[in-house]
Design a protein around this motif. Structure first.
Motif: not given
Ligand code: SAH
Length: 352
Positions: A119, A197-198, A338
């Motif tokens: 991320c 959420t993570c 993101c």
């Molecule tokens: N912190 C929260 C919400 C934000 S991220 C969480 O972790 O769920 C929203 C979603 O995008 C999450 O499922 C995250 O794991 C995903 N995500 C983050 N970076 C990504 C990427 N490079 N490719 C695909 N999904 C990604």
């Protein structure tokens, strides 16, 4: 400059208290609350006296968020916003146009401290939490923007999937949910809100008892703790078995099925053995797996899988009794993932 008070961060009752303290009648709160929901600035609140508007403007703002840039996808109707906050921090958001209405992806923190390896939002850690007014402000800005082209359009669904971990900013996010849901204001049904959420287990239990029936999305991204810990440091303190128990509790308390997000990463979590293991762990649970095409982040050495491979993984899950779909990729040409846009802008690499 001292920061101005964000009027949009007040609940209706707090706003009443605020105007009473200014020596105004309580009725003003109703007018201001309605104007805020329309996305108006203080100057535009024309049924308030000029004197009151001036007094309000001196110390407060109707919305502490401003759109600084709009990036429109050439592939689909997705638009990405870069927002500026009062302290010059930047956050981002995406509006996606679906058949069932416009969906806005809302950020909950500047940066993130969860450290997920795929991320972009977390690369420089967490800068600070967003306030309730800054979260609501994103929705207000987006509404105003989309209504420029079509007055009937409005944000209908919200996904808390922008930068930040919503459950790491728990109190502010709860207040935001109540604000956005207030029928005197934006009146967005909590059934149309997804919180992603993570996997912070204690906060997931608290959320189940909060009386805010949002859809809970859990970023799983792995079929066991070994793989999950490789990708997500949060998995160390929040093991999968306990995480799934917290999901079952959420389902029991709210009656809402849980969504699991699973980004397929080549050679890491994409084998049929992973699909089988995942299906086994989710057996008997009312849930759905959302397979996400990995948005490859340059700074990270991880690769996604092809559409065909994702479909094979999905089929395998379905054959083993787990409901699954592949999320449509939107805005791939505008740093849809993101944290990518903000990062490029901060680094001065964005040429658009
Ligand atoms: N912190 C929260 C919400 C934000 S991220 C969480 O972790 O769920 C929203 C979603 O995008 C999450 O499922 C995250 O794991 C995903 N995500 C983050 N970076 C990504 C990427 N490079 N490719 C695909 N999904 C990604």
């Amino acid at each position: 400059m001292t920061e101005k008070i964000a009027l949009n961060g007040f609940t209706y009752e707090e706003l009443e208290q605020y105007v009473l303290e200014m020596g105004e009648s309580k009725f003003r709160a109703k007018q201001i609350f309605q104007w805020i929901a329309k996305g108006a600035s203080i100057g535009e609140m024309t049924n308030l006296s000029a004197a009151l508007r001036a007094r309000l403007e001196a110390v407060s703002t109707a919305n502490p968020v401003a759109i600084q840039g709009v990036y429109s996808s050439q592939i689909d109707d997705t638009e990405k916003f870069l927002y500026a906050l009062e302290d010059d921090n930047l956050i981002e958001g995406v509006v996606m146009r679906y058949h069932h209405g416009d969906t806005l992806c809302v950020s909950t923190q500047v940066g993130c401290r969860m450290g997920c390896s795929f991320c972009a939002s977390t690369l420089e850690g967490r800068v600070r939490n967003l306030t309730p007014g800054e979260m609501l402000g994103q929705v207000l800005c987006a509404n105003r923007h989309i209504q420029q082209s079509d007055k009937e359009r409005r944000i209908h669904n919200i996904v808390l999937m922008g930068s930040g971990e919503p459950l790491d900013n728990y109190e502010n996010v709860m207040k935001f949910l109540r604000l956005v849901n207030d029928e005197r204001g934006l009146n967005i049904s909590l059934r149309n809100v997804s919180l992603s959420t993570c996997g912070l287990i204690p906060q997931m239990y608290a959320l189940a008892d909060e009386g805010v029936p949002v859809t809970l999305s859990v970023s799983l991204h792995a079929s066991n703790d070994r793989i999950r810990r490789e990708l997500m440091p949060v998995a160390n303190a929040n093991p999968m078995e306990k995480l799934l128990a917290a999901c079952r509790n959420y389902l029991e308390k709210t009656g809402r099925r849980v969504i699991f997000e699973y980004a397929l990463i080549r050679g890491v979590n994409d084998s049929f053995a992973c699909a089988d293991e995942l299906a086994k762990k989710l057996r008997g649970m009312q849930c759905h797996v959302n397979l996400i095409p990995l948005n490859e982040v340059k700074e990270r050495n991880l690769a996604g899988v092809s559409r065909k491979e994702a479909e094979a993984f999905m089929t395998r899950l379905i054959q083993r009794g787990t409901s699954a779909t592949i999320r449509r990729e939107m805005g791939a040409d505008i740093d849809g993932a993101c944290g990518q846009l903000r990062r490029h802008v901060i680094q001065g690499k964005n040429s658009r």
